[in-house]
Scaffold this motif. Structure first.
Motif, short mmCIF file in Angstrom:
data_model
loop_
_atom_site.label_atom_id
_atom_site.label_comp_id
_atom_site.label_asym_id
_atom_site.label_seq_id
_atom_site.Cartn_x
_atom_site.Cartn_y
_atom_site.Cartn_z
N HIS A 203 8.31 -1.53 7.00
CA HIS A 203 6.98 -1.00 6.65
C HIS A 203 6.43 -1.52 5.33
O HIS A 203 5.23 -1.61 5.14
CB HIS A 203 6.99 0.55 6.65
CG HIS A 203 7.67 1.15 5.46
ND1 HIS A 203 9.03 1.29 5.38
CD2 HIS A 203 7.18 1.64 4.29
CE1 HIS A 203 9.35 1.84 4.23
NE2 HIS A 203 8.25 2.06 3.55
N ASP A 204 7.32 -1.88 4.40
CA ASP A 204 6.86 -2.39 3.10
C ASP A 204 6.95 -3.90 3.00
O ASP A 204 6.93 -4.44 1.87
CB ASP A 204 7.69 -1.74 1.98
CG ASP A 204 7.01 -0.47 1.45
OD1 ASP A 204 5.81 -0.26 1.73
OD2 ASP A 204 7.70 0.31 0.75
N HIS A 256 0.44 3.52 6.51
CA HIS A 256 1.48 4.44 6.02
C HIS A 256 1.16 5.04 4.65
O HIS A 256 1.83 5.95 4.21
CB HIS A 256 2.87 3.79 6.04
CG HIS A 256 3.15 2.77 4.98
ND1 HIS A 256 2.77 1.45 5.10
CD2 HIS A 256 3.80 2.85 3.80
CE1 HIS A 256 3.17 0.78 4.03
NE2 HIS A 256 3.80 1.60 3.21
N ASP A 285 8.70 8.19 4.09
CA ASP A 285 8.57 7.26 2.97
C ASP A 285 8.52 8.04 1.65
O ASP A 285 9.27 7.75 0.72
CB ASP A 285 7.26 6.46 3.19
CG ASP A 285 7.09 5.35 2.18
OD1 ASP A 285 8.08 4.96 1.53
OD2 ASP A 285 5.95 4.86 2.03
FE LIG Z 1 4.52 1.31 1.18
#
Ligand SMILES: [Fe+2]
Length: 331
Positions: A203-204, A256, A285
């Motif tokens: 996701h990052d 996100h 997260d």
């Molecule tokens: Fe992020």
């Protein structure tokens, strides 16, 4: 090798006729009663069975059903007199391939038995082919899964090379997100769950495109630096876009950092506008980030981090997801 033919008929004369006609070409196993014949079927290979319909102890239809239950590959030919012609036709519904009328013609009988043997061989061949296809499919599926996971591993290696925190954080986030996914009872196939996990891990990935100076900065970020950091969801989504198997969950990367009250980024989406996967990921997260030690602050304790989630329910986070998180993140 000769085929094995089973004959079941209560009339001696009929049994003898079968024997005379078929004995040279086939191995014959002849019974006057269905029960004994079934014992034979249980223990031996039978290619074709010839069953009289009207027999005193067990009728031919019952024997047929039982034979098909023991081995559906056995080809069954019903033997019928005038009185049981309708029953012979009905027997086809239970899996008999044909019937022969008594008194029978030698050539006709030979033809039908030959036909039964052929059908049996065809059936075995098809089953083998199907099994082979299943093996090939399984092998392809495994290779595909391997290709999926190595694609994700390569991308993660790129993240790790840039920033080790992002890499370990991503694994942790994926763990929490999977817990939430299970807790929310969403209808996802196991394959989709696996892809969801991959995308959570990635996701990052957009941080690859952010300067290391900003990523590793120990102090507070200034306005310009924040502007830069906020680009990572879009960069991440565009990195993953060409990878077709991740497609369904890519919006989760893009959104996100959206907040339930519309004050997040990149688009300021709110409530239901934010894809549900992204709302799950946002909670996982944030929770993992709060619990993690960073160079500029120690990680938060469980109780405090859960309180923060609770406080953010409805503003930063989807309250439904927080409800599940409060239950599941407690150790
Ligand atoms: Fe992020």
């Amino acid at each position: 090798m000769k085929e094995n033919i089973l004959v079941v008929d209560d009339e001696l004369g009929v049994r003898e006729s079968f024997r005379m006609i078929l004995k040279d070409k086939y191995n014959l196993f002849i019974y006057s009663d269905g029960k004994d014949a079934l014992e034979f079927v249980k223990k031996h290979r039978v290619d074709v069975a010839l069953l009289d319909i009207r027999m005193p102890k067990m009728n031919g239809i019952d024997v047929l059903k039982k034979i098909k239950g023991i081995n559906p590959d056995i080809q069954v030919l019903m033997v019928t007199g005038h009185a049981t012609l309708d029953t012979a036709v009905e027997a086809m519904r239970f899996g008999a391939f044909d019937y022969i009328y008594k008194p029978f013609d030698k050539d006709k009988l030979e033809d039908l038995v030959r036909n039964g043997v052929k059908r049996r061989k065809q059936r075995i061949k098809e089953k083998k082919e199907l099994k082979h296809l299943e093996i090939v499919k399984k092998d392809l599926d495994e290779r595909l899964q391997k290709a999926y996971s190595s694609t994700v591993e390569s991308l993660m290696a790129a993240v790790t090379a840039k920033d080790t925190y992002t890499s370990s954080h991503s694994e942790g986030v994926a763990e929490y997100a999977m817990l939430l996914l299970e807790g929310l009872n969403l209808d996802l196939s196991s394959e989709d769950k696996e892809i969801f996990r991959y995308v959570c891990t990635l996701h990052d990935i957009g941080k690859i495109g952010i300067s290391e100076r900003i990523l590793r900065k120990k102090g507070k970020l200034n306005k310009e630096e924040w502007k830069e950091i906020k680009k990572h969801p879009e960069i991440g989504a565009s990195i993953l876009q060409p990878i077709e198997f991740l497609e369904k969950f890519i919006p989760m990367v893009l959104y996100h950092h959206e907040r339930f009250n519309g004050k997040g980024y990149p688009e300021g989406k709110e409530n239901g506008e934010i894809p549900s996967w992204a709302r799950i990921l946002a909670v996982a997260d944030a929770y993992h980030a709060m619990r993690s030690d960073r160079p500029y602050r120690p990680g938060m304790g469980e109780k405090k981090a859960l309180e923060q989630l609770k406080a953010g329910a409805g503003s930063q986070f989807d309250p439904e997801v927080v409800k599940v998180a409060l239950k599941l993140f407690k150790t």
